[in-house]
Design a protein around this motif. Sequence first.
Motif, PDB file in Angstrom:
ATOM      1  N   GLN A   1     -28.740 -13.096 -40.164  1.00 20.07           N
ATOM      2  CA  GLN A   1     -27.800 -14.177 -39.919  1.00 20.07           C
ATOM      3  C   GLN A   1     -26.543 -13.755 -39.164  1.00 20.07           C
ATOM      4  O   GLN A   1     -25.592 -14.509 -39.139  1.00 20.07           O
ATOM      5  CB  GLN A   1     -27.404 -14.815 -41.251  1.00 20.07           C
ATOM      6  N   ASN A   2     -26.509 -12.565 -38.590  1.00 19.63           N
ATOM      7  CA  ASN A   2     -25.344 -12.137 -37.832  1.00 19.63           C
ATOM      8  C   ASN A   2     -25.354 -12.867 -36.486  1.00 19.63           C
ATOM      9  O   ASN A   2     -26.095 -12.505 -35.571  1.00 19.63           O
ATOM     10  CB  ASN A   2     -25.382 -10.617 -37.629  1.00 19.63           C
TER      11      ASN A   2
ATOM     12  N   ALA B   1     -26.105 -11.623 -28.770  1.00 25.18           N
ATOM     13  CA  ALA B   1     -26.254 -10.453 -27.899  1.00 25.18           C
ATOM     14  C   ALA B   1     -27.733 -10.211 -27.573  1.00 25.18           C
ATOM     15  O   ALA B   1     -28.074  -9.853 -26.439  1.00 25.18           O
ATOM     16  CB  ALA B   1     -25.649  -9.219 -28.556  1.00 25.18           C
ATOM     17  N   LEU B   2     -28.598 -10.427 -28.536  1.00 26.25           N
ATOM     18  CA  LEU B   2     -30.039 -10.254 -28.302  1.00 26.25           C
ATOM     19  C   LEU B   2     -30.570 -11.317 -27.343  1.00 26.25           C
ATOM     20  O   LEU B   2     -31.366 -11.016 -26.447  1.00 26.25           O
ATOM     21  CB  LEU B   2     -30.800 -10.292 -29.626  1.00 26.25           C
ATOM     22  N   VAL B   3     -30.129 -12.537 -27.517  1.00 28.23           N
ATOM     23  CA  VAL B   3     -30.575 -13.610 -26.613  1.00 28.23           C
ATOM     24  C   VAL B   3     -30.044 -13.359 -25.207  1.00 28.23           C
ATOM     25  O   VAL B   3     -30.777 -13.525 -24.216  1.00 28.23           O
ATOM     26  CB  VAL B   3     -30.162 -14.999 -27.143  1.00 28.23           C
TER      27      VAL B   3
ATOM     28  N   ARG C   1     -32.114  -3.311 -23.864  1.00 25.67           N
ATOM     29  CA  ARG C   1     -31.078  -3.954 -23.043  1.00 25.67           C
ATOM     30  C   ARG C   1     -29.827  -4.248 -23.866  1.00 25.67           C
ATOM     31  O   ARG C   1     -28.704  -4.122 -23.379  1.00 25.67           O
ATOM     32  CB  ARG C   1     -31.626  -5.243 -22.429  1.00 25.67           C
ATOM     33  N   ALA C   2     -30.026  -4.632 -25.130  1.00 21.65           N
ATOM     34  CA  ALA C   2     -28.886  -4.943 -25.997  1.00 21.65           C
ATOM     35  C   ALA C   2     -28.230  -3.692 -26.562  1.00 21.65           C
ATOM     36  O   ALA C   2     -27.137  -3.773 -27.130  1.00 21.65           O
ATOM     37  CB  ALA C   2     -29.333  -5.856 -27.138  1.00 21.65           C
TER      38      ALA C   2
ATOM     39  N   THR D   1     -34.777  -4.267 -33.902  1.00 19.69           N
ATOM     40  CA  THR D   1     -33.721  -5.227 -34.238  1.00 19.69           C
ATOM     41  C   THR D   1     -34.121  -6.644 -33.838  1.00 19.69           C
ATOM     42  O   THR D   1     -33.991  -7.578 -34.634  1.00 19.69           O
ATOM     43  CB  THR D   1     -32.392  -4.837 -33.565  1.00 19.69           C
ATOM     44  N   ALA D   2     -34.595  -6.835 -32.618  1.00 22.72           N
ATOM     45  CA  ALA D   2     -34.948  -8.183 -32.156  1.00 22.72           C
ATOM     46  C   ALA D   2     -36.023  -8.807 -33.037  1.00 22.72           C
ATOM     47  O   ALA D   2     -35.973 -10.006 -33.330  1.00 22.72           O
ATOM     48  CB  ALA D   2     -35.403  -8.153 -30.695  1.00 22.72           C
ATOM     49  N   SER D   3     -36.982  -8.004 -33.475  1.00 23.05           N
ATOM     50  CA  SER D   3     -38.052  -8.561 -34.315  1.00 23.05           C
ATOM     51  C   SER D   3     -37.527  -8.972 -35.689  1.00 23.05           C
ATOM     52  O   SER D   3     -38.174  -9.770 -36.378  1.00 23.05           O
ATOM     53  CB  SER D   3     -39.203  -7.565 -34.456  1.00 23.05           C
TER      54      SER D   3
END
Length: 190
Positions: free
Chosen positions: A3-4, A10-12, A35-36, A42-44
Amino acid sequence: MRQNPERRTALVDAAIEVLADQGARGLTFRAVDQRAGVPTGTASNYFPNRDALLVQAGRRVFERLDPGPEVIGESLALPRTRASVDRLMHEMVGRITAYPSGQLAMLELRLESTRRPELRAILTEQIRANLQDNIDFHLDTAMPGDADTVVHLYLALNWLILERLTLPDLFDQARTDALITSLVTQLVPE
């Protein structure tokens, strides 16, 4: 799902950059993490699957392209003339071309939507709503022209933006400005 909100954003944003640089096929969780600048995996943790990430990238592009209250306020203060429409169209093209990765990512998303019906439905809804917002703004502010005027400008200027982003040597800035003014002159009544 985490939920951060700052990390999610930043990921999007990283996904948008990956789409613009590598296309939809290059959009992987690993590429987004790299890229982030975050740890692998983390993205998953933020997105259940790649489709969810694609959808969020599309939404984020529209958020970042929103003109904001300052531009809207300036628009409302303009006289209701063809010259004002011309000024607004120049501002819009400038704003969109100043964020090339966003527009290129949207092109990738549109291409990907031809293979993903769910993504197509979401993008269609999103773009239809954006176009309707533009029509409503134009009509509500009593700018010259009708709904078709807005649609014609939308179609013509989108292609001009595509040319500027993908073949930047085709039309320099002076020619682009002249083309915008010519389109407005031809499509917007006095």
